[in-house]
Design a protein around this motif. Structure first.
Motif, PDB file in Angstrom:
ATOM      1  N   THR A 187      -1.923   0.485  -5.046  1.00  0.00           N
ATOM      2  CA  THR A 187      -1.541  -0.820  -4.521  1.00  0.00           C
ATOM      3  C   THR A 187      -0.700  -1.555  -5.558  1.00  0.00           C
ATOM      4  N   ARG A 238       0.871  -1.176   0.000  1.00  0.00           N
ATOM      5  CA  ARG A 238       0.000   0.000   0.000  1.00  0.00           C
ATOM      6  C   ARG A 238       0.903   1.219   0.000  1.00  0.00           C
ATOM      7  N   SER A 278       1.012  -5.399  -6.186  1.00  0.00           N
ATOM      8  CA  SER A 278       0.891  -6.755  -5.668  1.00  0.00           C
ATOM      9  C   SER A 278       1.771  -7.723  -6.443  1.00  0.00           C
TER      10      SER A 278
END
Length: 508
Positions: free
Chosen positions: A425, A419, A427
């Protein structure tokens, strides 16, 4: 087909009409009592009829999202003049759409910490000026699930050899520590914090390199309501090279933290927090051994009354190593032993796997000496991740660099979500081979200051995680990643309308 035993048979609920009839039959013949109870029967009649044939089934079972969470963080270490202390708080997920309340309070003063905010997401709070012995983080509603906090104390002068960090903990009734010392050059302190409005009481049990200790004034230690008690260990049990400690709350619940300061006179040789470790067990994993360290010492303790035969392995990114001279050791009953792991997997990030025929405690102290300074970091045995874990304070800038250490004795896959400060975001999925430990440098490519969510994949083997924060030439600290408290179990509730008449049966 096998007939189930009587204890496992499911009882059929009597028909609603017959149950109502039996209730009415037990009512008084006339008078106010009959009118009152009859009104109660009529009130429940619709519910009972609706449950006809299903009264033995649970009305509610499963899990609910956590709606209230309290965490306690130890405050500023006043033995390090000029040090900067920051508290980073995050909820899961740290989403601006989450609704709820979050407060950060000086536990002793009962006042908000300056600069704290109730906004969702990641909050970074400078706690240096408040001087609080302990800080209470309280999350409600949408900011309670996965509430996490991390306290970091950074040196502002010298070679940066006093970096320390610890996770904020839920109050509990039993916590274990191993690796403390009251020998010359060590100044260890135990901090006991009580966030409840009533006093708590704590008993301490000690084990040393010489065996179990009988320590004066270690029972019925008072911890004030909404306050903290700090105990200098070198005053309580002086002159011991190695200590294991159990903190047991005999009344209430407390959050315990143990600070380890290495210093001779005014010269500081390192500082860190010992996180509570998994209680005595026969199988333990310690995922937090950083790379680029000059020494590693394994501490093992057997609190029971039998010697333990312990096997030790180190997992690295490409190997499974049995450390020479410490692959199989005997830990004497009631004693704390230390074992040198410096030569095994030297210079590589690693995890330690401990298997024993008796329950043991375990931790590792890693030392880093660079740039004219020395610091050390503690890594203890941690539970496997059963769900998401949050690292609130990850960094990749001049203020430090964070890496993740992940170990999987049976192999596994994890999902890592970053974050970032701008609200985005990032990932990635990470596959960990069996009997290996991997290090993700600078938390897989984050920038600035950010939080990380680590989630084991469904069906994955057990995964253990810790983070390493580096600062300056030698500053180093390790923080365990623990499963976050996201949901609570809601027990099954079986309706039983006969309780309505329980108070009436003894009346004429």
């Amino acid at each position: 087909m096998t007939t189930p035993s009587r204890s496992h048979r499911r009882r059929r609920a009597p028909a609603a009409s017959s149950r109502l009839a039996r209730i009415v039959d037990r009512l008084p013949a006339s008078g106010p009592a009959q009118a009152a109870v009859m009104a109660g029967v009529l009130l429940f009649a619709a519910v009972v009829v609706g449950l006809a044939g299903h009264a033995a089934d649970p009305v509610r079972a499963g899990t609910d999202e956590v709606s209230s969470a309290d965490l306690v963080c130890p405050g500023v270490v006043d033995r390090l003049p000029g040090a900067r202390s920051t508290l980073t708080v995050a909820a899961l997920p740290p989403d601006s759409a989450a609704t709820g309340a979050m407060t950060v309070t000086d536990l002793a003063a009962g006042a908000p910490v300056r600069g704290s905010s109730s906004k969702p997401g990641v909050s970074v709070i400078d706690t240096s000026k408040d001087g609080a012995p302990a800080v209470l983080i309280r999350g409600r509603d949408g900011l309670a699930p996965g509430l996490s906090g991390e306290s970091v104390i950074e040196p502002t002068t010298g070679a940066g050899n006093a970096l320390s960090a610890t996770t904020c903990a839920q109050p509990g009734i039993s916590q274990w520590f191993i690796g403390a010392s009251t020998a010359l050059g060590r100044r260890d302190r135990l901090v006991l914090a009580n966030p409840a409005p009533v006093p708590a009481s704590v008993d301490l049990s000690f084990w040393a390199d010489t065996g179990p200790l009988s320590v004066p004034n270690s029972a019925d230690i008072a911890v004030p309501a909404n306050g903290a008690t700090t105990l200098p260990l070198d005053v309580m049990a002086p002159g011991h090279e190695r200590l294991a400690i159990q903190v047991t709350a005999s009344r209430g619940a407390v959050a315990a933290s143990l600070n380890d300061l290495g210093a001779v006179g005014a010269t500081v040789n390192g500082d860190d927090w010992l996180a509570p470790v998994v209680g005595p067990d026969r199988s333990l994993v310690l995922p937090g051994l950083p790379d680029r360290t000059t020494a590693r010492t394994l501490y093992l303790a057997t609190p029971g009354d039998r010697d333990a035969i312990v096997k030790v392995r180190l997992l690295t990114a490409d190997n499974d190593v049995a450390p020479a001279g410490a692959d199989t050791v005997t830990v004497q009953a009631g004693r704390v032993g230390e074992y040198d792991l410096s030569a095994a997997a030297a210079g590589q990030a690693a995890a330690v796997v401990v298997t024993s025929d008796q329950p043991v405690l375990a931790s590792v102290r890693s030392t880093r000496a660079e740039g004219g300074g020395t610091d050390f970091a503690w890594a203890g045995a941690v539970p496997a991740l059963s769900g998401p874990a949050v690292l609130p304070d990850a960094r990749s800038n001049a203020a430090g660099a964070t890496s993740l250490l992940l170990a999987a004795p049976r192999g596994g896959t994890i999902h890592v979500a970053l974050r970032l400060p701008n609200g985005t975001t990032r990932s990635t999925d990470v596959r960990i081979p069996a009997d290996r430990a991997v290090a993700l440098p600078e938390a897989t490519g984050g920038t600035g200051r950010f939080s990380v969510i680590v989630t084991p994949a469904a069906g994955s083997g057990p995964v253990y995680a810790a983070s390493v924060l580096r600062l300056g030439p030698s500053g180093i600290t390790v923080v365990p990643l623990l499963p976050e408290r996201v949901s609570v179990v809601v027990p099954a509730v079986v309706p039983d309308v006969t309780v309505v008449t329980a108070g009436n049966q003894s009346r004429p």
